[in-house]
Design a protein around this motif. Structure first.
Motif, PDB file in Angstrom:
ATOM      1  N   ASP A 175       1.045  -1.234   0.116  1.00  0.00           N
ATOM      2  CA  ASP A 175      -0.216   0.135   0.146  1.00  0.00           C
ATOM      3  C   ASP A 175       0.937   1.410   0.075  1.00  0.00           C
ATOM      4  OD1 ASP A 175      -2.545  -0.879   0.277  1.00  0.00           O
ATOM      5  OD2 ASP A 175      -2.013  -2.294   2.610  1.00  0.00           O
ATOM      6  N   LEU A 220       1.736   5.813  -0.538  1.00  0.00           N
ATOM      7  CA  LEU A 220       0.754   6.417  -0.490  1.00  0.00           C
ATOM      8  C   LEU A 220       1.388   7.727  -1.259  1.00  0.00           C
ATOM      9  CD1 LEU A 220      -1.425   8.387   1.028  1.00  0.00           C
ATOM     10  CD2 LEU A 220      -0.311   9.116   2.154  1.00  0.00           C
ATOM     11  N   GLU A 240       2.483  11.217  -2.265  1.00  0.00           N
ATOM     12  CA  GLU A 240       2.247  13.102  -2.169  1.00  0.00           C
ATOM     13  C   GLU A 240       2.433  13.864  -3.729  1.00  0.00           C
ATOM     14  OE1 GLU A 240       2.545  13.957   2.254  1.00  0.00           O
ATOM     15  OE2 GLU A 240       4.482  13.867   1.051  1.00  0.00           O
ATOM     16  N   SER A 270      -2.297   5.156  -3.729  1.00  0.00           N
ATOM     17  CA  SER A 270      -3.614   6.093  -3.641  1.00  0.00           C
ATOM     18  C   SER A 270      -2.636   7.850  -3.236  1.00  0.00           C
ATOM     19  CB  SER A 270      -4.121   5.693  -2.808  1.00  0.00           C
ATOM     20  OG  SER A 270      -3.578   5.880  -1.363  1.00  0.00           O
ATOM     21  N   PRO A 313      -3.171  11.281  -1.269  1.00  0.00           N
ATOM     22  CA  PRO A 313      -4.036  10.941  -0.359  1.00  0.00           C
ATOM     23  C   PRO A 313      -5.600  12.049   0.448  1.00  0.00           C
ATOM     24  CG  PRO A 313      -1.634  12.639   0.252  1.00  0.00           C
ATOM     25  CD  PRO A 313      -2.094  11.945  -1.208  1.00  0.00           C
ATOM     26  N   VAL A 359       0.803  13.443   4.021  1.00  0.00           N
ATOM     27  CA  VAL A 359       0.887  12.397   4.383  1.00  0.00           C
ATOM     28  C   VAL A 359       0.140  12.072   6.330  1.00  0.00           C
ATOM     29  CG1 VAL A 359       2.884  11.862   5.494  1.00  0.00           C
ATOM     30  CG2 VAL A 359       1.990  10.231   5.161  1.00  0.00           C
ATOM     31  N   ASP A 408      -3.263  11.970   5.475  1.00  0.00           N
ATOM     32  CA  ASP A 408      -3.772  10.663   5.105  1.00  0.00           C
ATOM     33  C   ASP A 408      -4.144  10.039   6.482  1.00  0.00           C
ATOM     34  OD1 ASP A 408      -4.898   9.410   2.650  1.00  0.00           O
ATOM     35  OD2 ASP A 408      -3.329   8.292   4.146  1.00  0.00           O
ATOM     36  N   ALA A 417       3.462   5.361   8.512  1.00  0.00           N
ATOM     37  CA  ALA A 417       3.795   5.410   6.719  1.00  0.00           C
ATOM     38  C   ALA A 417       5.719   5.211   7.181  1.00  0.00           C
ATOM     39  CB  ALA A 417       3.556   7.304   6.628  1.00  0.00           C
TER      40      ALA A 417
END
Length: 463
Positions: free
Chosen positions: A41, A43, A45, A87, A89, A112, A115, A127
């Motif tokens: 997974d 994230l 930015e 994905s 945020p 982050v 999120d 994270a």
């Protein structure tokens, strides 16, 4: 275990365009637990969604199925052993007073930390910054992970998404984590919201619960928080219904022992098999409705509970669409309906064959496994000699390749029609009788013997 830049084939393209990537959620949690991470997974930015898609296509195959939520699936062209969920945020925007009145918006300019603040539990709100090899942990998730505490990130986490009630259940059981008091309070307060969640989403979480070493931990949490009667009313009804063979133990406690045993009992051939585990959970669901008392034997009885259990199981498995997670509903119902058999190793060969014929060759060993789990939850959990010997007897008998179905008969439907019997229901009736005969005596399974049986039992002038 930490993450390295080489694990992310798109890293250079994203950072060169001014973006940053962070492994988040389950990827980081499992890494911290020392588990192998297969799916990531991520994230991202500072990169607009369309730009990110263009960058990812340079090195991999991109699936934009979750585009409307700012989610993209990616696999590297050179090595597709790992799947990446990337994905942007996201944040939830309240659109009303109800628990469903939220809109999810993604924004590449959000941080982050923003999120992470919308995630369910602190252990999932961590994270990892690949650029400087550090963790971003604004809510103390690493500490909670080390202390085995499951804690909500914010007060309304269950209101925002009631499925999180079941996520809390399965995480607590799978990771053997205690509920933070406020988190447990939130579950109790909002338990009824589980009724607003689709059955398909709930069954996925139940499937994950069944991978726990002790799935009973999850059921105990459901019991304590008020979720149990809403999803498993028939399991809740077991509470307080005492088992006749064990003092101070009710059917719920027995069932939890059987469920846990079905997950790991070493005597079983298929411990952890999903169908057997569901059969273990459901096999005694009919006991509360069939409870009686025998004056003659001076004990509690549950006559016909296996058939009632089968009906309950059929309704629940279909309602919750258990096939979604790979459950063979027909097999589970067969196991539940046949679990009340005598485990006697001194059965005659004929009795063994009839037993196998009734249950089916494909399910017979699973039924033996269910009985092993059932015994593990009974009065004599280490008394396995009878059932283990019966398994050996069945294996020995099946090795002789006796006939069990119409397909095994020495005559088929074409042969019957060649003898002058018309196609239709009669052929099935004849084959059923022949199967019964050859199960009792396999030596009868020759064309000559079967022809004689057919003529004796179905003379043409009378059919």
């Amino acid at each position: 275990m930490t993450f390295t830049p080489s694990q992310f084939p798109f890293l250079n393209d994203v950072t060169s365009a001014g973006g940053k990537i962070y492994p988040v959620g389950g990827s980081v949690r499992d890494s911290l637990l020392g588990k192998t991470v297969k799916d990531y997974d991520i994230l991202v930015e500072k990169i607009p969604l369309e730009t990110l898609i263009t960058l990812l296509k340079k090195t991999g195959h991109v699936n934009v199925v979750g585009k409307s939520f700012g989610v993209i699936k990616y696999k590297n062209k050179k090595d597709d052993t790992h799947e990446y969920d990337l994905s942007l945020p996201r944040k939830e925007i309240s659109t009303g007073s109800g628990h469903k009145d939220f809109a999810v918006e993604f924004d590449h300019n959000l941080s982050v930390t923003d999120d992470l603040g919308r995630r369910d539990f602190t252990i999932n709100a961590i994270a990892f910054d690949v650029s400087n090899n550090t963790y971003i942990d604004p809510f103390g998730g690493i500490k909670d992970l080390n202390n085995k505490i499951l804690r909500q990130v914010f007060e309304n986490t269950f209101v925002e998404d009631p499925l999180r009630l079941m996520r809390a259940v399965q995480f607590s059981a799978r990771l053997n984590m205690a509920l933070d008091p406020k988190t447990k309070e939130g579950m109790i307060k909002n338990a009824k919201l589980i009724n607003t969640v689709s059955k398909e989403r709930i069954i996925l979480e139940i499937g994950k619960l069944f991978t726990a070493d002790k799935p009973s931990l999850g059921f105990d949490i459901m019991r304590e928080t008020g979720i149990l009667p809403l999803i498993f009313p028939f399991v809740h009804d077991m509470i307080g219904v005492l088992q006749p063979m064990k003092k101070n133990e009710d059917v719920y406690q027995h069932t939890m022992k059987v469920l846990d045993a079905s997950r790991h009992a070493t005597e079983m051939e298929k411990p952890g098999d999903l169908d057997i585990m569901f059969a273990a959970l459901l096999h005694d669901t009919g006991k509360p409705a069939t409870k009686g008392f025998s004056e003659e034997k001076q004990k509690t009885t549950f006559y016909n509970h296996h058939n009632v259990s089968r009906r309950i199981a059929k309704n629940w498995l279909n309602t919750y669409k258990a096939t979604t997670i790979g459950v063979d509903i027909g097999k589970v119902l067969n196991l539940v309906g046949n679990h009340m058999f005598e485990a006697k190793s001194f059965y005659s060969d004929k009795a063994i064959r009839r037993f196998v014929s009734k249950v089916g060759i494909g399910h017979i060993y699973d039924l033996i496994d269910l009985r092993i789990a059932d015994k593990k939850g009974g009065k004599f959990p280490n008394s396995m000699k009878g059932i283990m010997n019966l398994r050996v007897r069945i294996r020995e008998e099946l090795a002789k390749l006796p006939p069990f179905t119409a397909k095994d008969l020495a005559v088929n439907g074409h042969d019957l029609m060649a003898m002058g019997y018309e196609a239709g229901p009669l052929l099935g009736i004849i084959q059923k009788l022949l199967v019964e005969k050859v199960i009792d005596d396999p030596s009868l399974n020759t064309k000559e013997n079967l022809d004689t049986l057919i003529k004796e039992n179905f003379p043409k002038d009378k059919v």
